[in-house]
Structure formats: structure tokens, C-alpha cells
Design a protein around this motif. Structure first.
Motif, PDB file in Angstrom:
ATOM      1  N   ALA A  82       0.828  -1.211   0.000  1.00  0.00           N
ATOM      2  CA  ALA A  82       0.000   0.000   0.000  1.00  0.00           C
ATOM      3  C   ALA A  82       0.861   1.260   0.000  1.00  0.00           C
ATOM      4  CB  ALA A  82      -0.926  -0.009   1.222  1.00  0.00           C
ATOM      5  N   GLN A  83       1.952   1.253   0.771  1.00  0.00           N
ATOM      6  CA  GLN A  83       2.817   2.428   0.824  1.00  0.00           C
ATOM      7  C   GLN A  83       3.565   2.651  -0.495  1.00  0.00           C
ATOM      8  OE1 GLN A  83       4.977   3.430   4.509  1.00  0.00           O
ATOM      9  NE2 GLN A  83       4.225   1.510   5.352  1.00  0.00           N
ATOM     10  N   LEU A  84       3.958   1.565  -1.150  1.00  0.00           N
ATOM     11  CA  LEU A  84       4.600   1.703  -2.454  1.00  0.00           C
ATOM     12  C   LEU A  84       3.616   2.271  -3.474  1.00  0.00           C
ATOM     13  CD1 LEU A  84       6.642  -1.642  -2.646  1.00  0.00           C
ATOM     14  CD2 LEU A  84       7.530   0.658  -2.219  1.00  0.00           C
ATOM     15  N   LYS A  85       2.398   1.742  -3.456  1.00  0.00           N
ATOM     16  CA  LYS A  85       1.360   2.229  -4.368  1.00  0.00           C
ATOM     17  C   LYS A  85       1.066   3.700  -4.101  1.00  0.00           C
ATOM     18  CE  LYS A  85      -3.455   1.342  -5.729  1.00  0.00           C
ATOM     19  NZ  LYS A  85      -4.652   0.482  -5.472  1.00  0.00           N
ATOM     20  N   CYS A  86       0.972   4.047  -2.828  1.00  0.00           N
ATOM     21  CA  CYS A  86       0.697   5.426  -2.451  1.00  0.00           C
ATOM     22  C   CYS A  86       1.802   6.360  -2.941  1.00  0.00           C
ATOM     23  CB  CYS A  86       0.557   5.510  -0.931  1.00  0.00           C
ATOM     24  SG  CYS A  86       0.251   7.177  -0.294  1.00  0.00           S
ATOM     25  N   SER A  87       3.041   5.955  -2.784  1.00  0.00           N
ATOM     26  CA  SER A  87       4.172   6.795  -3.199  1.00  0.00           C
ATOM     27  C   SER A  87       4.159   7.046  -4.700  1.00  0.00           C
ATOM     28  CB  SER A  87       5.493   6.128  -2.788  1.00  0.00           C
ATOM     29  OG  SER A  87       5.582   6.002  -1.388  1.00  0.00           O
ATOM     30  N   VAL A  88       3.876   5.997  -5.471  1.00  0.00           N
ATOM     31  CA  VAL A  88       3.805   6.146  -6.924  1.00  0.00           C
ATOM     32  C   VAL A  88       2.671   7.102  -7.303  1.00  0.00           C
ATOM     33  CG1 VAL A  88       3.248   4.949  -9.080  1.00  0.00           C
ATOM     34  CG2 VAL A  88       4.853   3.931  -7.467  1.00  0.00           C
ATOM     35  N   LEU A  89       1.535   6.977  -6.659  1.00  0.00           N
ATOM     36  CA  LEU A  89       0.394   7.850  -6.967  1.00  0.00           C
ATOM     37  C   LEU A  89       0.696   9.303  -6.627  1.00  0.00           C
ATOM     38  CD1 LEU A  89      -2.662   5.682  -5.813  1.00  0.00           C
ATOM     39  CD2 LEU A  89      -2.110   6.396  -8.144  1.00  0.00           C
ATOM     40  N   VAL A  90       1.339   9.539  -5.488  1.00  0.00           N
ATOM     41  CA  VAL A  90       1.681  10.910  -5.104  1.00  0.00           C
ATOM     42  C   VAL A  90       2.610  11.539  -6.139  1.00  0.00           C
ATOM     43  CG1 VAL A  90       2.958  12.297  -3.426  1.00  0.00           C
ATOM     44  CG2 VAL A  90       1.316  10.589  -2.634  1.00  0.00           C
ATOM     45  N   GLN A  91       3.644  10.809  -6.544  1.00  0.00           N
ATOM     46  CA  GLN A  91       4.567  11.331  -7.550  1.00  0.00           C
ATOM     47  C   GLN A  91       3.860  11.533  -8.886  1.00  0.00           C
ATOM     48  OE1 GLN A  91       8.417  11.800  -7.215  1.00  0.00           O
ATOM     49  NE2 GLN A  91       7.506  13.167  -8.730  1.00  0.00           N
ATOM     50  N   CYS A  92       3.029  10.576  -9.258  1.00  0.00           N
ATOM     51  CA  CYS A  92       2.327  10.651 -10.534  1.00  0.00           C
ATOM     52  C   CYS A  92       1.384  11.850 -10.593  1.00  0.00           C
ATOM     53  CB  CYS A  92       1.552   9.350 -10.765  1.00  0.00           C
ATOM     54  SG  CYS A  92       0.686   9.277 -12.358  1.00  0.00           S
ATOM     55  N   VAL A  93       0.571  12.021  -9.562  1.00  0.00           N
ATOM     56  CA  VAL A  93      -0.393  13.126  -9.526  1.00  0.00           C
ATOM     57  C   VAL A  93       0.332  14.474  -9.562  1.00  0.00           C
ATOM     58  CG1 VAL A  93      -2.085  14.309  -8.065  1.00  0.00           C
ATOM     59  CG2 VAL A  93      -2.245  11.840  -8.413  1.00  0.00           C
ATOM     60  N   THR A  94       1.419  14.577  -8.824  1.00  0.00           N
ATOM     61  CA  THR A  94       2.175  15.831  -8.795  1.00  0.00           C
ATOM     62  C   THR A  94       2.779  16.143 -10.158  1.00  0.00           C
ATOM     63  OG1 THR A  94       2.715  15.452  -6.459  1.00  0.00           O
ATOM     64  CG2 THR A  94       4.011  17.100  -7.637  1.00  0.00           C
ATOM     65  N   LEU A  95       3.352  15.133 -10.798  1.00  0.00           N
ATOM     66  CA  LEU A  95       3.930  15.338 -12.132  1.00  0.00           C
ATOM     67  C   LEU A  95       2.865  15.748 -13.142  1.00  0.00           C
ATOM     68  CD1 LEU A  95       6.476  12.386 -12.463  1.00  0.00           C
ATOM     69  CD2 LEU A  95       7.009  14.825 -12.303  1.00  0.00           C
ATOM     70  N   LEU A  96       1.719  15.099 -13.082  1.00  0.00           N
ATOM     71  CA  LEU A  96       0.641  15.414 -14.021  1.00  0.00           C
ATOM     72  C   LEU A  96       0.108  16.829 -13.800  1.00  0.00           C
ATOM     73  CD1 LEU A  96      -1.301  12.013 -14.038  1.00  0.00           C
ATOM     74  CD2 LEU A  96       0.079  12.975 -15.887  1.00  0.00           C
ATOM     75  N   ALA A  97      -0.014  17.219 -12.534  1.00  0.00           N
ATOM     76  CA  ALA A  97      -0.482  18.574 -12.238  1.00  0.00           C
ATOM     77  C   ALA A  97       0.506  19.611 -12.756  1.00  0.00           C
ATOM     78  CB  ALA A  97      -0.692  18.735 -10.735  1.00  0.00           C
ATOM     79  N   CYS A  98       1.784  19.375 -12.509  1.00  0.00           N
ATOM     80  CA  CYS A  98       2.805  20.315 -12.979  1.00  0.00           C
ATOM     81  C   CYS A  98       2.870  20.350 -14.501  1.00  0.00           C
ATOM     82  CB  CYS A  98       4.165  19.921 -12.416  1.00  0.00           C
ATOM     83  SG  CYS A  98       4.323  20.151 -10.630  1.00  0.00           S
ATOM     84  N   GLY A  99       2.728  19.184 -15.123  1.00  0.00           N
ATOM     85  CA  GLY A  99       2.761  19.121 -16.581  1.00  0.00           C
ATOM     86  C   GLY A  99       1.598  19.842 -17.222  1.00  0.00           C
ATOM     87  N   ALA A 100       0.452  19.825 -16.555  1.00  0.00           N
ATOM     88  CA  ALA A 100      -0.732  20.481 -17.122  1.00  0.00           C
ATOM     89  C   ALA A 100      -0.645  21.998 -17.026  1.00  0.00           C
ATOM     90  CB  ALA A 100      -1.993  19.988 -16.401  1.00  0.00           C
ATOM     91  N   ILE A 101       0.056  22.500 -16.007  1.00  0.00           N
ATOM     92  CA  ILE A 101       0.140  23.949 -15.802  1.00  0.00           C
ATOM     93  C   ILE A 101       1.366  24.547 -16.480  1.00  0.00           C
ATOM     94  CG2 ILE A 101       0.305  25.773 -14.077  1.00  0.00           C
ATOM     95  CD1 ILE A 101      -2.400  24.316 -14.256  1.00  0.00           C
ATOM     96  N   GLY A 102       2.473  23.806 -16.448  1.00  0.00           N
ATOM     97  CA  GLY A 102       3.664  24.311 -17.111  1.00  0.00           C
ATOM     98  C   GLY A 102       4.831  24.508 -16.157  1.00  0.00           C
ATOM     99  N   ARG A 103       5.884  25.114 -16.668  1.00  0.00           N
ATOM    100  CA  ARG A 103       7.145  25.223 -15.925  1.00  0.00           C
ATOM    101  C   ARG A 103       7.015  26.064 -14.664  1.00  0.00           C
ATOM    102  NH1 ARG A 103      13.151  26.217 -18.469  1.00  0.00           N
ATOM    103  NH2 ARG A 103      14.279  26.029 -16.481  1.00  0.00           N
ATOM    104  N   ARG A 104       6.107  27.039 -14.686  1.00  0.00           N
ATOM    105  CA  ARG A 104       5.949  27.883 -13.493  1.00  0.00           C
ATOM    106  C   ARG A 104       5.695  27.029 -12.266  1.00  0.00           C
ATOM    107  NH1 ARG A 104       0.996  31.324 -14.911  1.00  0.00           N
ATOM    108  NH2 ARG A 104       0.458  29.308 -15.867  1.00  0.00           N
TER     109      ARG A 104
END
Length: 228
Positions: A58-80
Motif C-alpha cells: 500500500a505504501q509503495l502504491k501510495c508513493s507512486v500515486l503521489v509522484q504521478c499526480v504531482t507530475l501530471l499537475a505540474c505538466g498540465a500547468i507548465g514550468r511555473r
């Protein structure tokens, strides 16, 4: 246990590996075990540690999801947003709280709430930088982008999970030197959590190997004999 070890001995389970020693096969089996659900063909030799293994999964899955969601959010908004490490760390901490609770219950029912939380956090970040908040179309796009990231089929999620399994395999090869291994850069935001979880997994597998080593050796010999 015999079924998991037999799969680990199969060349298809790790096309890039040429290691066929009993210890290498056993360690590969451990990695295969942590990547599957605790209810799927669960080996008897892990029954007493089933809850501990489930927590690690569960902790491994959670860590991957946290990184994934953060990357996707940053990618959608841009470099700022990608350059704002403070925001990413705050979002990471919020996501860990939400996901740790969700993985203990039903994550599916919380996905929309988590996506809404991320969209709201991004909008507030934009306003704090003197920018207009996300309009309806942009908010909808970000929401759907993040929600796709919960699926293991999402390209970003799949890549992160693959890198995590490679890191876990390396840790199994050097269980006493996990601290010296570098967490993949694509998982840097959750590196502290991952390193802690992988160390716990290495200790758990070392104990399991110490207790059931003779049993595993017998099974491996039987499998090797029948495959000749």
C-alpha cells in the motif's frame, strides 16, 4: 510458495536477468510477490507477515500515486508550477494524508475528492502568483488528467511503477546496502518515503528467508529437477 518460485525461475519473469542462482531466484520471487495483490495465490510462508506485506504494498502504491499526480499537475500547468518545489512538497504532504487514508479503505470512492483537492490547490497557487484561477475548461482538463493517473495503464503511472520495481530489484540484490542506492530521479519527490519502505521490505524478506530458507531450497531443487 512453489508456484511463486516457479514463476520467478521462468525467463519471461525477468527478460533482462541472467541470474539463475537459488538466491537470485528467491529475491526475484520476493519482488514478484510485492507487485501482486496479497489475495492472489498468497504463499503459506508469508501468511504470518501478510498484513506487514500488505502495508508495504500500500505504501509503495501510495508513493507512486503521489509522484504521478504531482507530475501530471505540474505538466498540465507548465514550468511555473514545475519550478515551485515548495508547492510540490506541500501538495505531496496533502496527497500522502489523503491517499494513506484512502488506501486503507476504498481509494476508488476518494478519487474525485482527491482530484478536486489538487485542482483547488493549483487554482489557489495561481491566484497567489497574481494569475487568474483556472477557468471551467482548464479545471476540467486538469481534473481528468489527474484522474487518469490513478490507472496503472496511464503512461506516467506505468513508467513510475516500472522504475520503482527496478529500484526494488536492486535493493533485493544488495539488502545490506539499500541506503547507498539512489532512488530513481523520477521518484525524487517521494524518495524519503520510498527508501524507508524499501528498507522495511528488505528486513522483512531477510527474516522470511532466514525462517523458510530450507523450505525454499527444497522447492527450488524440486523445480530444477522437474525442469531438466
Amino acid at each position: 510458495a512453489q508456484e511463486h518460485l516457479a514463476v520467478a525461475m521462468s525467463p519471461s519473469s525477468d527478460p533482462g536477468s541472467t541470474a539463475t542462482s537459488p538466491l537470485a531466484i528467491l529475491r526475484r520471487g520476493y519482488v514478484d510477490l510485492v507487485s501482486c495483490g496479497v489475495e492472489a495465490n498468497f504463499p503459506e510462508t508469508w501468511w504470518l507477515d501478510k498484513d506487514r506485506l500488505g502495508n508495504i504494498q500500500a505504501q509503495l502504491k501510495c508513493s507512486v500515486l503521489v509522484q504521478c499526480v504531482t507530475l501530471l499537475a505540474c505538466g498540465a500547468i507548465g514550468r511555473r508550477l514545475s519550478d515551485d518545489t515548495k508547492f510540490q512538497e506541500e501538495l505531496r504532504n496533502t496527497l500522502f494524508v489523503l491517499l494513506d487514508d484512502g488506501l486503507a479503505r476504498d481509494l476508488g470512492s476518494l478519487q474525485d475528492n482527491i482530484c478536486e483537492q489538487v485542482v483547488d490547490s493549483v487554482s489557489k497557487w495561481l491566484v497567489s502568483r497574481g494569475q487568474p484561477p483556472l477557468d471551467k475548461a482548464a479545471a476540467s482538463f486538469l481534473f481528468s488528467t489527474i484522474k487518469r493517473g490513478f490507472s496503472a495503464e496511464d503512461p506516467v503511472h506505468h513508467l513510475l511503477y516500472s522504475r520503482l520495481m527496478l529500484y526494488l530489484s536492486q535493493a533485493m540484490e544488495k539488502p545490506l546496502g539499500v541506503n547507498s542506492l539512489s532512488v530513481p530521479s523520477c521518484l525524487s519527490l517521494v524518495s524519503d518515503r520510498l527508501r524507508s519502505v524499501v528498507i522495511s521490505f528488505a528486513r522483512l524478506t531477510a527474516f522470511n528467508q532466514k525462517v523458510f530458507g530450507p523450505t525454499y531450497n527444497t522447492v527450488l531443487q524440486q523445480i530444477a529437477h522437474t525442469s531438466q
